[in-house]
Scaffold this motif. Structure first.
Motif, PDB file in Angstrom:
ATOM      1  N   TRP A   1       0.779  -1.256  -0.062  1.00 55.09           N
ATOM      2  CA  TRP A   1       0.106  -0.163   0.030  1.00 55.09           C
ATOM      3  C   TRP A   1       0.841   1.326   0.056  1.00 55.09           C
ATOM      4  O   TRP A   1       0.321   2.276   0.169  1.00 55.09           O
TER       5      TRP A   1
ATOM      6  N   ASP B   1      -4.366  -4.741   9.082  1.00 50.37           N
ATOM      7  CA  ASP B   1      -4.902  -3.883   7.768  1.00 50.37           C
ATOM      8  C   ASP B   1      -4.714  -2.491   7.970  1.00 50.37           C
ATOM      9  O   ASP B   1      -5.024  -1.759   9.034  1.00 50.37           O
TER      10      ASP B   1
ATOM     11  N   ARG C   1      -8.180  -1.685  -2.774  1.00 50.13           N
ATOM     12  CA  ARG C   1      -8.226  -0.961  -1.648  1.00 50.13           C
ATOM     13  C   ARG C   1      -6.752  -0.524  -1.270  1.00 50.13           C
ATOM     14  O   ARG C   1      -6.401   0.671  -0.740  1.00 50.13           O
ATOM     15  N   TYR C   2      -5.559  -1.060  -1.803  1.00 51.99           N
ATOM     16  CA  TYR C   2      -4.223  -0.761  -1.411  1.00 51.99           C
ATOM     17  C   TYR C   2      -4.150   0.638  -2.104  1.00 51.99           C
ATOM     18  O   TYR C   2      -3.300   1.488  -1.672  1.00 51.99           O
TER      19      TYR C   2
ATOM     20  N   TYR D   1      -5.253   3.396   0.113  1.00 53.33           N
ATOM     21  CA  TYR D   1      -4.434   3.557   1.007  1.00 53.33           C
ATOM     22  C   TYR D   1      -2.997   4.516   0.527  1.00 53.33           C
ATOM     23  O   TYR D   1      -2.523   5.348   1.052  1.00 53.33           O
ATOM     24  N   ALA D   2      -2.585   4.123  -0.732  1.00 50.58           N
ATOM     25  CA  ALA D   2      -1.519   4.744  -1.138  1.00 50.58           C
ATOM     26  C   ALA D   2      -1.831   6.162  -1.409  1.00 50.58           C
ATOM     27  O   ALA D   2      -1.110   7.133  -1.252  1.00 50.58           O
TER      28      ALA D   2
END
Length: 505
Positions: free
Chosen positions: A317, A411, A452-453, A456-457
């Motif tokens: 992420w 997570d 999803r990652y 996050y990034a």
């Protein structure tokens, strides 16, 4: 407590908390172990606090799901889980599990424990009314959990220590009582507040044979003292060994030092609601003045990497373009000028809590680096428990913090929600941006990990570019382990386990 002696080891002995191997012979069945931990319980064992982590590390508290460091979830007190609707999860419990007081672990007990966490004054980020709408029993061995919005990550939330399950009687007093109310391989038999807990093997443990007969967990904030106890044989496992002590221990034939990278970053928290750090350009100026590469080399002696944001390079992420911010005093001064702030007017009190590894040295380096651009820094040192109320209320300017982004739950969603959303329960930065909140809410409902990652990034890029906090170093953890200790693995949630043993051969 009546036992108040200046030397910790003397106080433990005087109060009947002796450690080490209490039985002779090579069989592990009668062996005892001493583990040195840096953080003591500070909230009467309230599971919505970090006290839950103390209990999981001590082999007492267990959760419905178990986090494996490979990233997978495994059954613990639950054997299966499935999402039966966008907002509904069905949890099937393990049968024939008993709490240490002999009462059965059934759906009613699990629902009671989880509802207690939801009703806390300040619920944990992983499991709160912000995310969980309801919990109910479905027969004796099944629990249904509904979420406020579609939540793809509920099973990860159930692996967080804050969602640990205690027997009903744990909640009948004015504080949470874990003695005899856990399900884990070890039960607490004695406690010296802020100093130690004594534990005995749970002979009826559902998970099978427990190798050690007993254990003592000592709470020692001073890293050098933890290192000394492992050197002298007073302890067999000592966590978070300072870099300077690691060098001393590496030559020992009786102690092994295990160092590994952690999902943890040391950061300089800036109070975004308190002047002058409510001005983004002032925060960016502070960021530009601090040499993270020099800090990593000088303070941590290479035990870590200069931070590229909240997440380290190589994590799934972390933004592909993430890089360290280069120290540039001229740029820092220019940013202050753009903000209409004179360097001399910025007088910052920096909190460095005692339990933080290297924080005293780190604060001194930051003090000198900011002095070079004309900013005055005074340093306040104290135990974490004494400064946390001010951090949470916003009655501070800046503080050093070591933060595990897989600590709240396995997570990054838990970390990002707690630390950086408007209603986040651990938002020490007091940062609030509705667009950022919407991004995190979107990530929570995204089943596909790759997508999803990416969210996050994007969040990490926003935090770094706006200097919401100053991310300094991606950490490693060094754990000193005495020869003869078997079955130990560095893990953010578990230390004392059923498989841990001690050989005297």
């Amino acid at each position: 407590m009546a036992c108040e002696l200046t030397a910790l080891t003397l106080s433990l002995a005087a109060c009947g908390m002796g450690g080490g191997s209490s039985d002779s012979g090579s069989s592990t069945s009668g062996q005892s172990i001493v583990i040195d931990e840096p953080f003591a319980p500070a909230a009467d064992w309230a599971l919505e606090t970090d006290d839950a982590f103390v209990l999981t590390k001590a082999g007492c508290l267990e959760t419905l799901t178990k986090y494996d460091t490979s990233g997978a979830l495994k059954p613990m007190l639950a054997v299966s889980w499935k999402q039966s609707g966008p907002k509904t999860w069905d949890i099937e419990l393990r049968k024939d599990v008993k709490f240490q007081d002999g009462t059965p672990l059934d759906a009613a007990a699990v629902v009671g424990a989880l509802k207690h966490e939801l009703a806390a004054k300040a619920p944990a980020a992983a499991f709160s009314p912000e995310t969980v709408a309801g919990v109910k029993a479905v027969g004796d061995t099944a629990v249904e959990i509904t979420t406020v919005t579609p939540d793809a990550l509920l099973p990860y939330r159930l692996a967080a220590p804050n969602t640990g399950i205690l027997a009903p009687k744990a909640y009948t007093g004015s504080s949470t009582n874990p003695e005899g109310t856990c399900t884990g391989p070890f039960r607490i038999t004695k406690e010296i507040p802020q100093q130690a807990i004594d534990l005995k093997r749970n002979a009826s443990y559902w998970g099978g044979a427990v190798q050690l007969a007993s254990a003592e967990v000592r709470f020692i904030a001073d890293g050098a003292k933890r290192a000394t106890q492992i050197q002298t044989g007073e302890a067999q496992i000592a966590r978070k060994i300072p870099v300077t002590s690691v060098q001393d221990l590496k030559g020992s034939s009786s102690v092994a030092v295990r160092t590994q990278e952690l999902p943890r970053t040391t950061e300089l928290v800036l109070n975004n609601k308190k002047a002058p750090f409510d001005n983004e350009k002032v925060r960016q100026a502070i960021q530009a003045a601090i040499d993270t590469k020099a800090i990593t080399n000088a303070v941590y002696q290479g035990a870590g990497r200069p931070a590229v944001g909240p997440f380290a390079p190589g994590e799934p992420w972390t933004p592909a373009s993430a890089e360290t911010v280069s120290a540039d005093a001229a740029k820092a001064k220019s940013l202050l000028a753009e903000a209409g702030v004179t360097p001399a007017s910025v007088k910052m009190q920096l909190i460095a809590y005692n339990e933080g590894s290297g924080f005293a040295d780190l604060a001194a380096v930051i003090q000198q680096e900011l002095k070079a651009i004309g900013v005055t820094v005074t340093i306040k040192t104290a135990d974490y428990a004494s400064v946390e109320p001010d951090l949470l209320s916003g009655d501070f300017q800046a503080a050093l913090l070591s933060r595990n982004h897989l600590g709240d739950m396995p997570d990054p969603l838990g970390f990002l929600t707690a630390d950086y959303t408007c209603k986040g329960g651990y938002n020490l930065s007091h940062f609030c941006d509705k667009t950022f909140d919407a991004l995190i809410e979107k990530a929570a409902s995204t089943k596909d990990a790759t997508s999803r990652y990416a969210d996050y990034a994007e969040a990490a890029t926003e935090l770094q570019s706006r200097a919401v906090d100053i991310f300094l170093t991606h950490e490693t953890e060094s754990v000193a382990v005495a020869s003869g200790v078997k079955g130990y693995a560095v893990h953010p949630y578990y230390t004392l386990t059923a498989g841990l043993s001690l050989s005297t051969n």
